[in-house]
Design a protein around this motif. Structure first.
Motif, PDB file in Angstrom:
ATOM      1  N   LYS A  31      55.549 -12.041   0.782  1.00 18.72           N
ATOM      2  CA  LYS A  31      54.928 -11.095  -0.060  1.00 18.72           C
ATOM      3  C   LYS A  31      53.542 -10.587   0.135  1.00 18.72           C
ATOM      4  O   LYS A  31      52.979  -9.512   0.070  1.00 18.72           O
ATOM      5  N   ILE A  32      52.809 -11.362   0.742  1.00 21.86           N
ATOM      6  CA  ILE A  32      51.454 -11.361   1.216  1.00 21.86           C
ATOM      7  C   ILE A  32      51.540 -10.527   2.468  1.00 21.86           C
ATOM      8  O   ILE A  32      50.877  -9.462   2.589  1.00 21.86           O
ATOM      9  N   ALA A  33      52.377 -10.774   3.346  1.00 24.22           N
ATOM     10  CA  ALA A  33      52.560 -10.062   4.589  1.00 24.22           C
ATOM     11  C   ALA A  33      53.064  -8.605   4.477  1.00 24.22           C
ATOM     12  O   ALA A  33      52.551  -7.554   5.051  1.00 24.22           O
ATOM     13  N   LEU A  34      53.841  -8.363   3.352  1.00 26.79           N
ATOM     14  CA  LEU A  34      54.387  -7.129   3.029  1.00 26.79           C
ATOM     15  C   LEU A  34      53.130  -6.243   2.416  1.00 26.79           C
ATOM     16  O   LEU A  34      52.817  -5.021   2.586  1.00 26.79           O
ATOM     17  N   TYR A  35      52.424  -6.911   1.521  1.00 21.96           N
ATOM     18  CA  TYR A  35      51.026  -6.113   0.973  1.00 21.96           C
ATOM     19  C   TYR A  35      49.960  -5.785   2.201  1.00 21.96           C
ATOM     20  O   TYR A  35      49.710  -4.706   2.168  1.00 21.96           O
ATOM     21  N   MET A  36      49.898  -6.633   3.120  1.00 18.52           N
ATOM     22  CA  MET A  36      49.142  -6.402   4.168  1.00 18.52           C
ATOM     23  C   MET A  36      49.511  -5.457   4.964  1.00 18.52           C
ATOM     24  O   MET A  36      48.857  -4.399   5.583  1.00 18.52           O
ATOM     25  N   SER A  37      50.878  -5.147   5.213  1.00 17.03           N
ATOM     26  CA  SER A  37      51.451  -4.243   6.183  1.00 17.03           C
ATOM     27  C   SER A  37      51.221  -2.708   5.360  1.00 17.03           C
ATOM     28  O   SER A  37      51.360  -1.647   5.816  1.00 17.03           O
ATOM     29  N   GLN A  38      51.079  -2.776   4.014  1.00 14.41           N
ATOM     30  CA  GLN A  38      51.412  -1.585   3.215  1.00 14.41           C
ATOM     31  C   GLN A  38      49.800  -0.872   2.781  1.00 14.41           C
ATOM     32  O   GLN A  38      49.788   0.008   2.278  1.00 14.41           O
ATOM     33  N   ASN A  39      48.702  -1.940   3.040  1.00 15.92           N
ATOM     34  CA  ASN A  39      47.639  -1.638   2.389  1.00 15.92           C
ATOM     35  C   ASN A  39      46.323  -2.037   3.517  1.00 15.92           C
ATOM     36  O   ASN A  39      46.794  -2.914   4.256  1.00 15.92           O
ATOM     37  N   LYS A  40      45.412  -1.117   3.151  1.00 18.32           N
ATOM     38  CA  LYS A  40      44.204  -1.504   4.319  1.00 18.32           C
ATOM     39  C   LYS A  40      43.278  -2.831   3.628  1.00 18.32           C
ATOM     40  O   LYS A  40      43.110  -2.526   2.508  1.00 18.32           O
ATOM     41  N   ILE A  41      43.186  -3.436   4.404  1.00 13.87           N
ATOM     42  CA  ILE A  41      42.568  -4.564   4.232  1.00 13.87           C
ATOM     43  C   ILE A  41      41.112  -4.554   4.488  1.00 13.87           C
ATOM     44  O   ILE A  41      40.759  -4.508   6.179  1.00 13.87           O
ATOM     45  N   GLU A  42      39.842  -4.684   3.787  1.00  9.84           N
ATOM     46  CA  GLU A  42      38.704  -4.564   4.356  1.00  9.84           C
ATOM     47  C   GLU A  42      37.968  -5.838   4.097  1.00  9.84           C
ATOM     48  O   GLU A  42      38.263  -6.483   2.859  1.00  9.84           O
ATOM     49  N   GLY A  43      37.039  -6.292   4.918  1.00 10.49           N
ATOM     50  CA  GLY A  43      36.522  -7.634   4.837  1.00 10.49           C
ATOM     51  C   GLY A  43      37.455  -8.718   4.784  1.00 10.49           C
ATOM     52  O   GLY A  43      38.342  -8.852   5.345  1.00 10.49           O
ATOM     53  N   LYS A  44      37.087  -9.746   4.549  1.00  9.18           N
ATOM     54  CA  LYS A  44      37.711 -11.093   4.884  1.00  9.18           C
ATOM     55  C   LYS A  44      38.097 -12.029   3.556  1.00  9.18           C
ATOM     56  O   LYS A  44      37.113 -11.688   2.434  1.00  9.18           O
ATOM     57  N   VAL A  45      39.024 -12.772   3.500  1.00  6.77           N
ATOM     58  CA  VAL A  45      39.063 -13.657   2.340  1.00  6.77           C
ATOM     59  C   VAL A  45      37.770 -14.690   2.293  1.00  6.77           C
ATOM     60  O   VAL A  45      37.326 -15.444   3.169  1.00  6.77           O
ATOM     61  N   ASP A  46      37.304 -14.552   0.998  1.00  5.28           N
ATOM     62  CA  ASP A  46      36.270 -15.523   0.818  1.00  5.28           C
ATOM     63  C   ASP A  46      36.725 -16.830   0.005  1.00  5.28           C
ATOM     64  O   ASP A  46      36.500 -18.091   0.766  1.00  5.28           O
ATOM     65  N   LYS A  47      37.580 -16.557  -0.925  1.00  3.28           N
ATOM     66  CA  LYS A  47      38.300 -17.987  -1.596  1.00  3.28           C
ATOM     67  C   LYS A  47      39.337 -17.484  -2.071  1.00  3.28           C
ATOM     68  O   LYS A  47      39.744 -16.478  -2.532  1.00  3.28           O
ATOM     69  N   ILE A  48      40.248 -18.499  -2.115  1.00  2.00           N
ATOM     70  CA  ILE A  48      41.649 -18.621  -2.880  1.00  2.00           C
ATOM     71  C   ILE A  48      41.365 -19.467  -4.185  1.00  2.00           C
ATOM     72  O   ILE A  48      41.250 -20.823  -3.908  1.00  2.00           O
ATOM     73  N   ILE A  49      41.383 -18.782  -5.257  1.00  2.00           N
ATOM     74  CA  ILE A  49      41.197 -19.682  -6.406  1.00  2.00           C
ATOM     75  C   ILE A  49      42.629 -19.762  -7.263  1.00  2.00           C
ATOM     76  O   ILE A  49      43.162 -18.808  -7.585  1.00  2.00           O
ATOM     77  N   THR A  50      42.673 -20.959  -7.693  1.00  2.00           N
ATOM     78  CA  THR A  50      43.830 -21.230  -8.524  1.00  2.00           C
ATOM     79  C   THR A  50      43.378 -21.421  -9.891  1.00  2.00           C
ATOM     80  O   THR A  50      42.476 -22.190 -10.243  1.00  2.00           O
ATOM     81  N   LEU A  51      44.036 -20.810 -10.753  1.00  6.91           N
ATOM     82  CA  LEU A  51      43.538 -20.624 -12.290  1.00  6.91           C
ATOM     83  C   LEU A  51      44.151 -22.067 -12.782  1.00  6.91           C
ATOM     84  O   LEU A  51      45.290 -22.424 -12.533  1.00  6.91           O
ATOM     85  N   ILE A  52      43.296 -22.824 -13.279  1.00  3.60           N
ATOM     86  CA  ILE A  52      43.877 -24.198 -14.150  1.00  3.60           C
ATOM     87  C   ILE A  52      44.206 -24.115 -15.370  1.00  3.60           C
ATOM     88  O   ILE A  52      43.595 -23.140 -15.932  1.00  3.60           O
ATOM     89  N   ASN A  53      44.819 -25.020 -15.977  1.00  2.84           N
ATOM     90  CA  ASN A  53      45.151 -25.184 -17.499  1.00  2.84           C
ATOM     91  C   ASN A  53      43.907 -25.616 -18.108  1.00  2.84           C
ATOM     92  O   ASN A  53      43.359 -26.613 -17.731  1.00  2.84           O
ATOM     93  N   MET A  54      43.596 -24.925 -19.004  1.00  3.39           N
ATOM     94  CA  MET A  54      41.999 -25.430 -19.696  1.00  3.39           C
ATOM     95  C   MET A  54      42.417 -25.801 -21.084  1.00  3.39           C
ATOM     96  O   MET A  54      41.768 -26.169 -21.943  1.00  3.39           O
ATOM     97  N   ASN A  55      43.487 -26.341 -21.158  1.00  2.00           N
ATOM     98  CA  ASN A  55      44.076 -27.251 -22.310  1.00  2.00           C
ATOM     99  C   ASN A  55      43.713 -26.471 -23.729  1.00  2.00           C
ATOM    100  O   ASN A  55      43.217 -27.219 -24.760  1.00  2.00           O
TER     101      ASN A  55
END
Length: 97
Positions: A31-55
């Motif tokens: 899915k990431i590769a498909l997105y990248m092939s269909q969209n212009k990417i500017e910049g670079k990845v800064d962070k990958i953030i996982t949303l946590i369960n905040m109970n």
């Protein structure tokens, strides 16, 4: 990029769903590769953030445009297409720099 997508699809077929974790990772890569092939990417990845369960019980995260105001009545919920984006624990955000 098409070679990468084809390679991932082939690996998915070879895994035959035996290893669910591997299948999910390969599906994400595809899915990431498909997105990248269909969209212009500017910049670079800064962070990958996982949303946590905040109970807090069953809750969703929402993306809000604060319109440069602390007044919550002026805030606008982000929509993608015609749908509001609702996020859940375990979802990931890719922050670009």
């Amino acid at each position: 990029m098409l070679n990468i997508i084809n390679f991932i699809e082939n690996e998915i077929k070879l895994s035959k769903g035996i290893n669910k974790e591997l299948y999910l990772k390969l599906d994400l890569l595809k899915k990431i590769a498909l997105y990248m092939s269909q969209n212009k990417i500017e910049g670079k990845v800064d962070k990958i953030i996982t949303l946590i369960n905040m109970n807090t019980g069953y809750s969703e995260y929402r993306l809000i445009n604060d319109c440069e105001s602390d007044n919550k009545k002026l805030w606008i919920e982000y929509t993608y297409g015609n749908d509001k984006v609702r996020l859940n624990p375990g979802d990931i955000l890719i922050k670009m720099k």
